[in-house]
Design a protein around this motif. Structure first.
Motif, mmCIF file in Angstrom:
data_model
loop_
_atom_site.group_PDB
_atom_site.id
_atom_site.type_symbol
_atom_site.label_atom_id
_atom_site.label_comp_id
_atom_site.label_asym_id
_atom_site.label_seq_id
_atom_site.Cartn_x
_atom_site.Cartn_y
_atom_site.Cartn_z
ATOM 1 N N VAL A 1 -11.646 7.939 1.351
ATOM 2 C CA VAL A 1 -11.241 6.663 1.952
ATOM 3 C C VAL A 1 -10.415 6.998 3.196
ATOM 4 O O VAL A 1 -9.396 7.692 3.093
ATOM 5 N N HIS B 1 -13.882 15.440 -2.176
ATOM 6 C CA HIS B 1 -12.737 15.460 -3.097
ATOM 7 C C HIS B 1 -12.422 16.889 -3.510
ATOM 8 O O HIS B 1 -12.384 17.213 -4.686
ATOM 9 N N GLU C 1 1.686 1.747 7.478
ATOM 10 C CA GLU C 1 2.668 1.604 6.397
ATOM 11 C C GLU C 1 3.274 2.959 6.021
ATOM 12 O O GLU C 1 4.466 3.053 5.726
ATOM 13 N N SER C 2 2.459 3.992 6.030
ATOM 14 C CA SER C 2 2.956 5.315 5.624
ATOM 15 C C SER C 2 3.911 5.899 6.663
ATOM 16 O O SER C 2 4.947 6.473 6.310
ATOM 17 N N ASN D 1 -9.935 13.164 0.759
ATOM 18 C CA ASN D 1 -10.033 11.754 0.436
ATOM 19 C C ASN D 1 -11.210 11.110 1.138
ATOM 20 O O ASN D 1 -11.368 11.251 2.342
ATOM 21 N N MET E 1 0.836 -1.210 0.000
ATOM 22 C CA MET E 1 0.000 0.000 0.000
ATOM 23 C C MET E 1 0.864 1.250 0.000
ATOM 24 O O MET E 1 0.619 2.195 -0.743
ATOM 25 N N GLY F 1 2.344 9.711 -4.727
ATOM 26 C CA GLY F 1 2.728 11.028 -4.197
ATOM 27 C C GLY F 1 3.895 11.635 -4.942
ATOM 28 O O GLY F 1 3.894 12.838 -5.248
ATOM 29 N N PRO G 1 -0.339 7.545 2.187
ATOM 30 C CA PRO G 1 0.831 7.065 1.439
ATOM 31 C C PRO G 1 1.359 8.102 0.443
ATOM 32 O O PRO G 1 2.578 8.252 0.281
ATOM 33 N N ALA G 2 0.454 8.817 -0.209
ATOM 34 C CA ALA G 2 0.900 9.807 -1.197
ATOM 35 C C ALA G 2 1.630 10.971 -0.536
ATOM 36 O O ALA G 2 2.484 11.611 -1.160
ATOM 37 N N GLY H 1 1.418 3.855 -2.924
ATOM 38 C CA GLY H 1 0.951 5.186 -2.554
ATOM 39 C C GLY H 1 2.067 6.220 -2.585
ATOM 40 O O GLY H 1 1.860 7.359 -3.005
ATOM 41 N N THR I 1 3.623 10.597 2.087
ATOM 42 C CA THR I 1 4.983 10.064 2.235
ATOM 43 C C THR I 1 5.727 10.157 0.908
ATOM 44 O O THR I 1 6.905 10.520 0.863
ATOM 45 N N GLY J 1 -7.737 7.245 5.646
ATOM 46 C CA GLY J 1 -6.318 6.885 5.527
ATOM 47 C C GLY J 1 -5.812 6.853 4.102
ATOM 48 O O GLY J 1 -4.626 6.632 3.872
ATOM 49 N N GLY J 2 -6.686 7.088 3.142
ATOM 50 C CA GLY J 2 -6.321 6.921 1.729
ATOM 51 C C GLY J 2 -5.249 7.871 1.242
ATOM 52 O O GLY J 2 -4.509 7.554 0.313
ATOM 53 N N GLY J 3 -5.154 9.047 1.855
ATOM 54 C CA GLY J 3 -4.214 10.050 1.366
ATOM 55 C C GLY J 3 -2.828 9.981 1.992
ATOM 56 O O GLY J 3 -1.908 10.665 1.544
ATOM 57 N N GLN K 1 -7.150 5.738 -5.665
ATOM 58 C CA GLN K 1 -6.293 6.928 -5.642
ATOM 59 C C GLN K 1 -5.651 7.183 -7.007
ATOM 60 O O GLN K 1 -5.986 8.142 -7.678
ATOM 61 N N GLN L 1 -5.080 1.792 -3.176
ATOM 62 C CA GLN L 1 -4.266 2.897 -3.701
ATOM 63 C C GLN L 1 -4.322 2.957 -5.223
ATOM 64 O O GLN L 1 -4.342 4.033 -5.813
ATOM 65 N N GLY M 1 -4.419 0.198 7.783
ATOM 66 C CA GLY M 1 -3.078 -0.187 7.344
ATOM 67 C C GLY M 1 -2.270 0.927 6.713
ATOM 68 O O GLY M 1 -1.058 1.025 6.946
ATOM 69 N N THR M 2 -2.908 1.776 5.928
ATOM 70 C CA THR M 2 -2.159 2.855 5.270
ATOM 71 C C THR M 2 -1.455 3.750 6.286
ATOM 72 O O THR M 2 -0.367 4.254 6.018
#
Lengths: 325, 323
Positions: B122, B108, B162-163, B120, A61, A69, B128-129, A65, B131, B124-126, A97, A93, B158-159
């Motif tokens: 979702v 959005h 992980e992020s 976002n 993920m 970014g 990872p991006a 992700g 990071t 937690g969806g934003g 996304q 993602q 999880g995001t």
């Protein structure tokens, strides 16, 4: 003309892009010292260093992700997801996304991200290391989907994927990494959305992807001995699809077989069949035949695996069925 | 000026700006609730009433060039970052003049020019991006920070893990702002979080964290300034925990059957960040009314602007699918 394996061709495209453009970098699990689980990125760490050949935690993920970014900031990351099966971990993602930022932002954002992944049966990997899931991604507006079957194609198409301003799912087939062929001296980009006719024929068009392109060519060879002229058509990019090329081929041969390693039900072949009947129904002399994996998770024992996964013999049978009608 | 302020007390003028920004969000959100109930706004909405100090404190501390990702509760962050109320309201009405040109809606909101990489839908969806954006800044040697807003509920997904793991591992200039409003939709903290102190989650990655009273805009501004400086100076990412309160339902129209009425009433009375700053500054009734009138006019004008906006053509739906 140099001879490259499919594996080397992928590496060549990555290395070319990274030499020319500081914004291109690669990241993924075990891609640095180890050179990737398939050896695709072997040696790249030495040339480009750990910032640009970036080993990651087991963290699909976040890797995908993070690629999103960095891409949004104008870089051109190439993320390696070790096995197609593991794209399931990054599905949110990819689908929610990467695919949708462009549209949701009303056109303000671009996501020039390439996600390389591989899969394919034939070596008893079991049910979680060889699925062919490319069809899923064709169902998501905003993604492009590429599936190359030869060293020349994989090199030229990967280049185009890296330089595409959209997220591209780039599928490689595990059993093709070792195949070799002569490739052009200079890397020639191959446009996304343009199919390749591997073999011209008059009696039936076999639309095949990935490993099944090679199985279809073998079947075509056999069929020729039986007096059947087979055209082998590889879409190469599943989204966008070269519909014009596909329809022209079927209008010429009047018969169509679709062949892929993915499970037949809801596989990409279903979409091919739909497009063909929609645009070339009156030219068809027989129902469209489908070749794909039987409807079962991939079993481990070689005899069962072999039973589930299609090969040249299955394509040949399908050819015989369609010309026999 | 900013440097001096961060060391000493903020000027009264600056704090009055914060008050105005928070009041603008409050009146905007109230208007949104009203227009939604009147049936004018499609879809569904989450308003940020009660959480204005986090949005304003953090966004005021951002520098030009910094970027952020928002959540489903995004109107406050977007307004606080300077997107004009007209553009936000027009988006809620689905107009081409909206900040996402009618393609995004409430969940959005984007404004790339101001570093808003998107709200976002979702949870937690934003993250990872963010990071990844911070990684790009680091690779390019740019003195920019990427910041994510998210709620306490998102720390379970999880995001988030992980992020933060990746951000800390790679020491990228990112700030993770947890707006802890103590509710994940209708689920209270004790049903979704096995620990009380959420900074422990950041500590598990070895990440620096700062905790702040999210109802005190000045404190949020200072804490965010410290977090951003830490990240910008190359010292690694920061987890900023802002304890705040959602003084409304999860969505507009939420009857909040899950919330104790007496406790909710008390929270509303005691935890309003606008009241807090108003009291601190000693703003008189007349002064406040003047300020209120000013932002009210801005909000009213945004509704007029949005209603007079351009409807997209149906077939515009097929634009912007690909770049």
């Amino acid at each position: 003309m140099p001879e490259l394996s499919y594996r080397e061709a992928v590496r060549d495209a990555l290395s070319h892009a990274m030499r020319e453009d500081d914004d291109v970098f690669i990241m993924g699990e075990d891609i640095a010292e180890m050179g990737g689980s398939m050896g695709v990125t072997a040696g790249m760490l030495d040339e480009f260093g750990p910032d640009r050949v970036r080993n990651t935690p087991i963290s699909e993920m976040a890797i995908v992700g993070a690629g999103i970014g960095a891409a949004i900031q104008g870089m051109r990351p190439v993320v390696e997801v070790m096995y197609e099966d593991f794209t399931t971990l990054a599905m949110e993602q990819i689908v929610n996304q990467a695919a949708k930022h462009r549209s949701m932002s009303g056109g303000q954002l671009k996501v020039p991200l390439t996600i390389r992944t591989q899969g394919g049966a034939g070596w008893s990997p079991g049910a979680q290391h060889a699925q062919q899931l490319e069809g899923w991604f064709v169902h998501v507006p905003g993604l492009k989907v590429v599936f190359a079957s030869t060293p020349t194609d994989v090199r030229g198409l990967l280049w185009s994927a890296i330089y595409d301003d959209n997220p591209v799912m780039f599928f490689e087939h595990r059993t093709l990494y070792g195949i070799k062929e002569e490739v052009p001296d200079d890397l020639e980009p191959i446009p996304i959305g343009k199919a390749r006719v591997h073999r011209e024929g008059e009696d039936v068009t076999v639309v095949a992807t990935g490993r099944l392109v090679h199985e279809a060519l073998a079947a075509a060879q056999e069929a020729e001995g039986e007096g059947v002229s087979v055209e082998v058509f590889d879409p190469r990019t599943l989204q966008p699809l070269d519909e014009d090329g596909l329809v022209a081929s079927v209008k010429k041969t009047n018969r169509c077989v679709v062949a892929h390693e993915a499970v037949t039900r809801m596989g990409f072949g279903a979409e091919i069949a739909a497009v063909v009947q929609e645009k070339a129904f009156d030219w068809l002399d027989a129902p469209i035949e489908r070749v794909g994996a039987k409807f079962a998770p991939l079993p481990f024992a070689p005899v069962m695996e072999d039973y589930v996964v299609p090969d040249a013999a299955d394509v040949l049978e399908a050819i015989r069925r369609t010309v026999g009608r | 000026m900013a440097k001096v302020e961060r060391k000493g007390t903020l000027s009264e003028e600056r704090l009055r700006t914060f008050l105005r920004e928070m009041l603008l969000i409050r009146r905007f959100e109230e208007k949104v609730e009203e227009r939604f109930r009147a049936g004018e706004l499609p879809g569904f909405l989450h308003v940020a009433i009660g959480q204005e100090a986090v949005a304003v404190g953090v966004c005021q501390a951002l520098d030009d060039g910094d970027v952020f990702a928002s959540t489903h509760r995004a109107h406050g962050h977007t307004l606080a970052r300077g997107t004009h109320p007209n553009a936000v309201m027009a988006e809620l009405y689905g107009k081409l003049e909206g900040c996402s040109h009618g393609y995004g809606g409430s969940m959005h909101l984007y404004d790339i020019e101001r570093g808003n990489l998107g709200a976002n839908a979702v949870v937690g969806g934003g993250l990872p991006a963010i990071t990844g954006a911070a990684l790009a800044f680091k690779l390019r040697g740019e003195p920019r920070v990427a910041l994510a807003f998210f709620g306490d509920g998102a720390t379970n997904i999880g995001t988030f893990h992980e992020s933060l793991n990746l951000a800390q591992l790679w020491q990228v200039p990112a700030v993770f702002v947890c707006e802890n409003n103590h509710w994940a939709e209708s689920t209270p903290a004790h049903q979704q979080l096995p620990i009380e102190d959420l900074t422990k989650r950041a500590a598990a990655f070895g990440m620096h964290s700062i905790t702040v009273d999210g109802q005190d805009v000045e404190a949020v501004y200072r804490a965010a300034g410290r977090a951003l400086k830490h990240a910008r100076d190359g010292k690694g990412p920061v987890f900023l925990l802002a304890n705040t309160y959602r003084l409304v339902g999860h969505y507009v129209g939420d009857p909040q059957v899950y919330r104790d009425k007496e406790e909710f009433r008390e929270t509303r009375e005691t935890q309003d960040p606008i009241d807090h700053l108003r009291d601190k500054l000693g703003v008189s009734e007349a002064e406040f009314e003047e300020l209120d009138r000013e932002v009210h006019e801005l909000v009213e004008a945004s509704v007029e602007f949005a209603k007079a906006g351009t409807d997209p053509k149906p077939e515009d739906a097929l634009k912007n699918v690909y770049a």
